[in-house]
Design a protein around this motif. Structure first.
Motif, PDB file in Angstrom:
ATOM      1  N   VAL A  62       0.867  -1.171   0.000  1.00 43.35           N
ATOM      2  CA  VAL A  62       0.000   0.000   0.000  1.00 43.35           C
ATOM      3  C   VAL A  62       0.904   1.221   0.000  1.00 43.35           C
ATOM      4  O   VAL A  62       2.027   1.171   0.523  1.00 43.35           O
ATOM      5  CB  VAL A  62      -0.912  -0.035   1.252  1.00 43.35           C
ATOM      6  CG1 VAL A  62      -1.765   1.200   1.371  1.00 43.35           C
ATOM      7  CG2 VAL A  62      -1.777  -1.280   1.233  1.00 43.35           C
ATOM      8  N   THR A  63       0.459   2.325  -0.570  1.00 50.38           N
ATOM      9  CA  THR A  63       1.307   3.514  -0.599  1.00 50.38           C
ATOM     10  C   THR A  63       1.592   3.987   0.819  1.00 50.38           C
ATOM     11  O   THR A  63       0.835   3.719   1.750  1.00 50.38           O
ATOM     12  CB  THR A  63       0.636   4.662  -1.385  1.00 50.38           C
ATOM     13  OG1 THR A  63      -0.522   5.099  -0.678  1.00 50.38           O
ATOM     14  CG2 THR A  63       0.272   4.217  -2.787  1.00 50.38           C
ATOM     15  N   ILE A  64       2.676   4.727   0.961  1.00 51.28           N
ATOM     16  CA  ILE A  64       3.066   5.219   2.283  1.00 51.28           C
ATOM     17  C   ILE A  64       2.021   6.181   2.828  1.00 51.28           C
ATOM     18  O   ILE A  64       1.757   6.222   4.026  1.00 51.28           O
ATOM     19  CB  ILE A  64       4.477   5.853   2.264  1.00 51.28           C
ATOM     20  CG1 ILE A  64       4.998   6.105   3.674  1.00 51.28           C
ATOM     21  CG2 ILE A  64       4.485   7.131   1.456  1.00 51.28           C
ATOM     22  CD1 ILE A  64       5.286   4.863   4.452  1.00 51.28           C
ATOM     23  N   PHE A  65       1.385   6.944   1.937  1.00 54.00           N
ATOM     24  CA  PHE A  65       0.325   7.855   2.377  1.00 54.00           C
ATOM     25  C   PHE A  65      -0.851   7.078   2.938  1.00 54.00           C
ATOM     26  O   PHE A  65      -1.355   7.394   4.018  1.00 54.00           O
ATOM     27  CB  PHE A  65      -0.137   8.742   1.220  1.00 54.00           C
ATOM     28  CG  PHE A  65      -1.354   9.554   1.574  1.00 54.00           C
ATOM     29  CD1 PHE A  65      -1.236  10.693   2.355  1.00 54.00           C
ATOM     30  CD2 PHE A  65      -2.609   9.160   1.150  1.00 54.00           C
ATOM     31  CE1 PHE A  65      -2.357  11.431   2.701  1.00 54.00           C
ATOM     32  CE2 PHE A  65      -3.733   9.889   1.489  1.00 54.00           C
ATOM     33  CZ  PHE A  65      -3.613  11.031   2.261  1.00 54.00           C
ATOM     34  N   GLU A  66      -1.305   6.070   2.226  1.00 50.86           N
ATOM     35  CA  GLU A  66      -2.468   5.306   2.672  1.00 50.86           C
ATOM     36  C   GLU A  66      -2.177   4.536   3.958  1.00 50.86           C
ATOM     37  O   GLU A  66      -3.002   4.508   4.879  1.00 50.86           O
ATOM     38  CB  GLU A  66      -2.940   4.352   1.580  1.00 50.86           C
ATOM     39  CG  GLU A  66      -3.517   5.067   0.375  1.00 50.86           C
ATOM     40  CD  GLU A  66      -3.727   4.149  -0.811  1.00 50.86           C
ATOM     41  OE1 GLU A  66      -3.076   3.077  -0.869  1.00 50.86           O
ATOM     42  OE2 GLU A  66      -4.525   4.513  -1.685  1.00 50.86           O
ATOM     43  N   SER A  67      -1.018   3.901   4.018  1.00 54.00           N
ATOM     44  CA  SER A  67      -0.691   3.151   5.237  1.00 54.00           C
ATOM     45  C   SER A  67      -0.495   4.093   6.420  1.00 54.00           C
ATOM     46  O   SER A  67      -0.912   3.787   7.537  1.00 54.00           O
ATOM     47  CB  SER A  67       0.547   2.286   5.017  1.00 54.00           C
ATOM     48  OG  SER A  67       1.669   3.074   4.694  1.00 54.00           O
ATOM     49  N   GLY A  68       0.107   5.241   6.186  1.00 57.44           N
ATOM     50  CA  GLY A  68       0.267   6.229   7.248  1.00 57.44           C
ATOM     51  C   GLY A  68      -1.062   6.801   7.706  1.00 57.44           C
ATOM     52  O   GLY A  68      -1.271   7.046   8.896  1.00 57.44           O
ATOM     53  N   PHE A  69      -1.978   6.992   6.759  1.00 62.17           N
ATOM     54  CA  PHE A  69      -3.297   7.507   7.106  1.00 62.17           C
ATOM     55  C   PHE A  69      -4.068   6.520   7.972  1.00 62.17           C
ATOM     56  O   PHE A  69      -4.664   6.896   8.986  1.00 62.17           O
ATOM     57  CB  PHE A  69      -4.091   7.835   5.833  1.00 62.17           C
ATOM     58  CG  PHE A  69      -5.474   8.344   6.106  1.00 62.17           C
ATOM     59  CD1 PHE A  69      -5.658   9.645   6.531  1.00 62.17           C
ATOM     60  CD2 PHE A  69      -6.578   7.532   5.947  1.00 62.17           C
ATOM     61  CE1 PHE A  69      -6.932  10.135   6.798  1.00 62.17           C
ATOM     62  CE2 PHE A  69      -7.845   7.991   6.209  1.00 62.17           C
ATOM     63  CZ  PHE A  69      -8.025   9.303   6.632  1.00 62.17           C
ATOM     64  N   VAL A  70      -4.031   5.248   7.597  1.00 61.28           N
ATOM     65  CA  VAL A  70      -4.716   4.218   8.388  1.00 61.28           C
ATOM     66  C   VAL A  70      -4.113   4.156   9.791  1.00 61.28           C
ATOM     67  O   VAL A  70      -4.842   4.098  10.789  1.00 61.28           O
ATOM     68  CB  VAL A  70      -4.635   2.841   7.683  1.00 61.28           C
ATOM     69  CG1 VAL A  70      -5.103   1.728   8.598  1.00 61.28           C
ATOM     70  CG2 VAL A  70      -5.448   2.859   6.406  1.00 61.28           C
ATOM     71  N   ALA A  71      -2.795   4.195   9.870  1.00 65.29           N
ATOM     72  CA  ALA A  71      -2.135   4.152  11.178  1.00 65.29           C
ATOM     73  C   ALA A  71      -2.486   5.373  12.017  1.00 65.29           C
ATOM     74  O   ALA A  71      -2.704   5.256  13.229  1.00 65.29           O
ATOM     75  CB  ALA A  71      -0.626   4.049  10.998  1.00 65.29           C
ATOM     76  N   ALA A  72      -2.556   6.539  11.392  1.00 65.13           N
ATOM     77  CA  ALA A  72      -2.884   7.757  12.129  1.00 65.13           C
ATOM     78  C   ALA A  72      -4.307   7.714  12.672  1.00 65.13           C
ATOM     79  O   ALA A  72      -4.566   8.143  13.803  1.00 65.13           O
ATOM     80  CB  ALA A  72      -2.691   8.979  11.240  1.00 65.13           C
ATOM     81  N   VAL A  73      -5.237   7.188  11.887  1.00 67.12           N
ATOM     82  CA  VAL A  73      -6.632   7.091  12.343  1.00 67.12           C
ATOM     83  C   VAL A  73      -6.729   6.133  13.529  1.00 67.12           C
ATOM     84  O   VAL A  73      -7.387   6.429  14.538  1.00 67.12           O
ATOM     85  CB  VAL A  73      -7.556   6.652  11.188  1.00 67.12           C
ATOM     86  CG1 VAL A  73      -8.924   6.255  11.697  1.00 67.12           C
ATOM     87  CG2 VAL A  73      -7.670   7.748  10.144  1.00 67.12           C
TER      88      VAL A  73
END
Length: 91
Positions: A62-73
């Motif tokens: 998964v892109t770093i943006f998407e994985s980072g977004f999921v982790a942040a949520v």
């Protein structure tokens, strides 16, 4: 795995968060303070969010943006749980 040091750091912080979550759960069992469950749940979410970010990025590509977004949520949900435990009236 190109990011060995990064993976080690994520695993270490996840382990620390899970140890804190476990200690909060033990405190709940020992004292019956229900709010400690929220603290433990929050730290568990925060710890697992970092691990999930790495798994999504490294394993599932998964892109770093998407994985980072999921982790942040997920980390934000954990912090909300901890905030609830701090500000809720003691039952």
């Amino acid at each position: 795995m190109e990011h060995t040091l990064f993976v080690i750091a994520k695993l270490f912080t996840t382990a620390l968060a899970l140890v804190i979550a476990y200690q909060a759960y033990r405190g709940y069992r020992r004292n019956g303070a229900q709010l400690l469950l929220y603290v433990g749940f929050g730290f568990g979410l925060i710890g697992l969010s970092g691990l999930l970010e790495g798994v999504l990025f490294e394993v599932f590509r998964v892109t770093i943006f998407e994985s980072g977004f999921v982790a942040a949520v997920i980390a934000a949900l954990g912090m909300i749980s901890i905030l609830y435990a701090l500000y809720a009236p003691n039952p």
